[in-house]
Enzyme design. Structure first.
Site, PDB file in Angstrom:
ATOM      1  N   GLY A  48       0.777  -1.151  -0.127  1.00 19.22           N
ATOM      2  CA  GLY A  48       0.015   0.021   0.076  1.00 19.22           C
ATOM      3  C   GLY A  48       0.942   1.254   0.066  1.00 19.22           C
TER       4      GLY A  48
ATOM      5  N   ASP B 286      -2.937   4.065   2.658  1.00 19.33           N
ATOM      6  CA  ASP B 286      -3.059   4.024   4.246  1.00 19.33           C
ATOM      7  C   ASP B 286      -3.030   5.462   4.475  1.00 19.33           C
ATOM      8  OD1 ASP B 286      -2.675   2.258   6.677  1.00 19.33           O
ATOM      9  OD2 ASP B 286      -1.574   4.208   6.870  1.00 19.33           O
TER      10      ASP B 286
ATOM     11  N   TYR C 166      -3.640  12.441   9.983  1.00 24.48           N
ATOM     12  CA  TYR C 166      -2.805  12.880   9.118  1.00 24.48           C
ATOM     13  C   TYR C 166      -3.128  14.306   8.417  1.00 24.48           C
ATOM     14  CZ  TYR C 166      -1.093   8.209   9.584  1.00 24.48           C
ATOM     15  OH  TYR C 166      -0.729   6.849   9.996  1.00 24.48           O
TER      16      TYR C 166
ATOM     17  N   LYS D 291      -8.177   5.757  10.491  1.00 26.16           N
ATOM     18  CA  LYS D 291      -8.022   5.304  11.516  1.00 26.16           C
ATOM     19  C   LYS D 291      -8.596   6.487  12.828  1.00 26.16           C
ATOM     20  CE  LYS D 291      -3.216   3.991  10.175  1.00 26.16           C
ATOM     21  NZ  LYS D 291      -2.951   5.082   9.230  1.00 26.16           N
TER      22      LYS D 291
ATOM     23  N   HIS E 282      -6.414   3.777  15.973  1.00 34.15           N
ATOM     24  CA  HIS E 282      -5.067   3.955  15.761  1.00 34.15           C
ATOM     25  C   HIS E 282      -4.107   3.873  16.855  1.00 34.15           C
ATOM     26  CE1 HIS E 282      -2.826   7.483  13.091  1.00 34.15           C
ATOM     27  NE2 HIS E 282      -1.921   6.660  13.317  1.00 34.15           N
TER      28      HIS E 282
ATOM     29  N   SER F 169      -4.343  -0.787  15.586  1.00 35.78           N
ATOM     30  CA  SER F 169      -2.993  -0.455  15.193  1.00 35.78           C
ATOM     31  C   SER F 169      -2.208  -0.231  16.539  1.00 35.78           C
ATOM     32  CB  SER F 169      -3.194   0.724  14.484  1.00 35.78           C
ATOM     33  OG  SER F 169      -1.818   1.107  14.255  1.00 35.78           O
ATOM     34  N   ASN F 170      -1.005  -0.562  16.684  1.00 37.36           N
ATOM     35  CA  ASN F 170      -0.032  -0.293  17.828  1.00 37.36           C
ATOM     36  C   ASN F 170      -0.643  -1.029  19.079  1.00 37.36           C
ATOM     37  OD1 ASN F 170       1.893   1.687  16.656  1.00 37.36           O
ATOM     38  ND2 ASN F 170       0.212   2.980  16.572  1.00 37.36           N
TER      39      ASN F 170
ATOM     40  N   LYS G  87       5.699   4.966   2.725  1.00 37.04           N
ATOM     41  CA  LYS G  87       4.992   6.373   2.306  1.00 37.04           C
ATOM     42  C   LYS G  87       6.065   6.830   1.036  1.00 37.04           C
ATOM     43  CE  LYS G  87       5.287  10.945   2.170  1.00 37.04           C
ATOM     44  NZ  LYS G  87       6.374  11.735   1.983  1.00 37.04           N
TER      45      LYS G  87
ATOM     46  N   ARG H 169      10.281   7.345  -6.202  1.00 32.66           N
ATOM     47  CA  ARG H 169      10.168   6.409  -5.485  1.00 32.66           C
ATOM     48  C   ARG H 169       9.000   5.323  -5.160  1.00 32.66           C
ATOM     49  NH1 ARG H 169      13.794  10.377  -3.327  1.00 32.66           N
ATOM     50  NH2 ARG H 169      12.193  11.454  -2.400  1.00 32.66           N
TER      51      ARG H 169
HETATM   52  P1  NDP Z   1       8.410   4.948   5.828  1.00 32.13           P
HETATM   53  O1  NDP Z   1       9.561   3.638   6.526  1.00 32.13           O
HETATM   54  O2  NDP Z   1       7.458   4.517   4.864  1.00 32.13           O
HETATM   55  O3  NDP Z   1       9.411   6.085   5.088  1.00 32.13           O
HETATM   56  C1  NDP Z   1       8.770   7.211   4.485  1.00 32.13           C
HETATM   57  C2  NDP Z   1      10.016   8.064   4.152  1.00 32.13           C
HETATM   58  O4  NDP Z   1      11.003   7.417   3.210  1.00 32.13           O
HETATM   59  C3  NDP Z   1       9.603   9.424   3.310  1.00 32.13           C
HETATM   60  O5  NDP Z   1      10.467  10.316   3.935  1.00 32.13           O
HETATM   61  C4  NDP Z   1      10.061   9.263   1.881  1.00 32.13           C
HETATM   62  O6  NDP Z   1      10.247  10.201   1.318  1.00 32.13           O
HETATM   63  C5  NDP Z   1      11.119   8.063   2.167  1.00 32.13           C
HETATM   64  N1  NDP Z   1      11.288   7.103   0.968  1.00 32.13           N
HETATM   65  C6  NDP Z   1      10.257   6.333   0.470  1.00 32.13           C
HETATM   66  N2  NDP Z   1      10.585   5.488  -0.390  1.00 32.13           N
HETATM   67  C7  NDP Z   1      11.913   5.652  -0.484  1.00 32.13           C
HETATM   68  C8  NDP Z   1      13.064   4.745  -1.125  1.00 32.13           C
HETATM   69  N3  NDP Z   1      12.789   3.817  -1.874  1.00 32.13           N
HETATM   70  N4  NDP Z   1      14.127   5.288  -0.641  1.00 32.13           N
HETATM   71  C9  NDP Z   1      14.613   6.098   0.318  1.00 32.13           C
HETATM   72  N5  NDP Z   1      13.523   6.776   0.797  1.00 32.13           N
HETATM   73  C10 NDP Z   1      12.567   6.729   0.556  1.00 32.13           C
HETATM   74  O7  NDP Z   1       7.775   5.592   7.169  1.00 32.13           O
HETATM   75  P2  NDP Z   1       6.378   6.223   7.443  1.00 32.13           P
HETATM   76  O8  NDP Z   1       6.475   6.156   8.905  1.00 32.13           O
HETATM   77  O9  NDP Z   1       5.829   7.233   6.558  1.00 32.13           O
HETATM   78  O10 NDP Z   1       5.574   4.914   7.203  1.00 32.13           O
HETATM   79  C11 NDP Z   1       4.682   4.558   6.167  1.00 32.13           C
HETATM   80  C12 NDP Z   1       3.093   4.620   6.433  1.00 32.13           C
HETATM   81  O11 NDP Z   1       2.627   3.784   7.497  1.00 32.13           O
HETATM   82  C13 NDP Z   1       2.866   6.194   6.818  1.00 32.13           C
HETATM   83  O12 NDP Z   1       2.882   7.024   5.766  1.00 32.13           O
HETATM   84  C14 NDP Z   1       1.453   6.012   7.579  1.00 32.13           C
HETATM   85  O13 NDP Z   1       0.580   5.740   6.573  1.00 32.13           O
HETATM   86  C15 NDP Z   1       1.598   4.567   8.076  1.00 32.13           C
HETATM   87  N6  NDP Z   1       1.984   4.864   9.564  1.00 32.13           N
HETATM   88  C16 NDP Z   1       0.997   4.486  10.554  1.00 32.13           C
HETATM   89  C17 NDP Z   1       1.537   4.532  12.011  1.00 32.13           C
HETATM   90  C18 NDP Z   1       0.262   4.139  12.951  1.00 32.13           C
HETATM   91  O14 NDP Z   1       0.552   4.649  14.220  1.00 32.13           O
HETATM   92  N7  NDP Z   1      -0.474   3.242  12.600  1.00 32.13           N
HETATM   93  C19 NDP Z   1       2.576   5.362  12.446  1.00 32.13           C
HETATM   94  C20 NDP Z   1       3.593   5.550  11.205  1.00 32.13           C
HETATM   95  C21 NDP Z   1       3.193   5.525   9.938  1.00 32.13           C
HETATM   96  P3  NDP Z   1       9.600  10.690  -0.124  1.00 32.13           P
HETATM   97  O15 NDP Z   1       8.171  10.889   0.182  1.00 32.13           O
HETATM   98  O16 NDP Z   1      10.280  11.966  -0.342  1.00 32.13           O
HETATM   99  O17 NDP Z   1       9.863   9.611  -0.974  1.00 32.13           O
END
Ligand code: NDP
Length: 324
Positions: free
Chosen positions: A20, A50, A55, A84, A117, A167-168, A271, A277
């Protein structure tokens, strides 16, 4: 563009795509950024999105989904959207308010998956995500999460959400729901931080044995923002083993980290708002890690958490005091 990934069955008869697109942006968002990224994501094949009330961008996600339905790229039933309920809406009488807000922002009739959440209730607030008293202390609320869950079940019965999950939650908190005397629906998933440095092997085993899907958030270790992550931890994507394995398979460390998860049955939601990416992260279905590769990646686990939500460490339901 064909839809990417594979659908994983959920315990209520629905299914979830195993890759996703995360939509929680850590960067300062400019209006339109999310809509643009989500439209691009759908165009390049992402069908699982997601999101969350927290957010603050569900209006733009809805806008993007509706635009891609209108131009014929997808139908509503092709999209799997997760939202969430935030911590300030966990009192049973407030859950539906949060869901109504989400549906109104999205301008959609239902969400595919609705999650609690975090297992920590905060004082009810429409305006603040972390309500505080005059001294700055975050205000907790005492809520029986089993009552919250019963309302989530009602939302499913009313067709506002197709599936419900959490979640969590740690194992104990999942057990509390699973052991509810009048449980109608089991959580279909537990969305938790999961990546090679926090591989959640025990929680994954527990979830699998209860037919609960583990959805892994921050699957790339949330590489960027020092303001929002525990920077005492090493950076996942700099890991030498992941890099070396990437060279062997002609993939990046990020692709190896994502492939590792889908191969062990974890759904991933990286994300990215960058088209390059986003494309890179979906190119994980054209190669296989060997058993030996999988073992080597298991071996780099450090049980290190990037998302610690430390401001709530004294909350009675803080989930990360338990081992898992
Ligand atoms: P990720 O591990 O998905 O990392 C996201 C970061 O990595 C962004 O800054 C992105 O930048 C960068 N990135 C993406 N692809 C690459 C790549 N191939 N190489 C290098 N850098 C990359 O972290 P998140 O914390 O965002 O987690 C993903 C999703 O999980 C969130 O967006 C959210 O939907 C969910 N989430 C849920 C939580 C919960 O409590 N349930 C808590 C945290 C997250 P760029 O956009 O510039 O590519």
């Amino acid at each position: 563009m064909a839809a990417i990934g594979r659908c994983v069955p959920l315990n209520d008869g629905s299914s979830i795509p195993n890759l996703g697109l995360g939509t929680c942006s850590l960067d300062k968002l400019v209006k339109g950024d999310t809509a643009k990224a989500v439209k691009t994501g759908i165009e390049i094949g992402y069908r699982h999105l997601d999101g969350a009330l927290m957010y603050g961008n569900e209006d733009e996600i809805g806008e993007a989904i509706r635009a891609k339905i209108a131009d014929g790229t997808v139908k509503r039933e092709d999209i799997f959207y997760t939202s969430k309920v935030w911590m300030t809406y966990l009192s049973p009488d407030l859950v539906r308010n949060a869901l109504t807000k989400t549906l109104k922002s999205l301008r959609l009739d239902y969400v595919d998956l609705y999650l609690i959440h975090w297992p920590m209730a905060l004082k009810a607030s429409e305006k603040e995500l972390f309500p505080r008293d005059a001294s700055g202390k975050i205000l907790h609320e005492n809520v029986d999460l089993r009552e919250t869950w019963a309302v989530m079940e009602g939302c499913k019965d009313d067709g506002l959400v197709r599936s419900i999950g959490v979640s969590n939650f740690n194992r104990r908190q999942l057990e509390m729901i699973l052991q509810m005397p009048n449980l109608k629906y089991k959580p279909v998933c537990n969305q938790v931080e999961c990546h090679p440095y926090l591989n959640q092997s025990k929680l994954l085993m527990y979830c699998k044995s209860n037919n609960i899907v583990l959805v892994g958030y921050s699957p790339l270790g949330r590489p960027q923002d020092p303001a929002l992550v525990n920077t005492k931890n090493p950076i996942l994507l700099n890991d030498p083993e992941l890099k070396k394995m990437g060279e062997k398979h002609q993939k990046t460390a990020a692709q190896i980290a994502l492939r590792y998860q889908v191969q062990r049955g974890v759904v991933v939601i990286p994300k990215s708002f960058s088209p390059g990416r986003m494309k890179q992260n979906k190119e994980i279905f054209d190669f296989c890690l060997t058993d030996e590769d999988m073992k080597r990646i298991d071996g780099i686990n450090k049980n290190c958490r990037y998302v610690t939500e430390e401001t709530l460490i004294d909350h009675p339901n803080y989930p990360f005091h338990d081992e898992y």
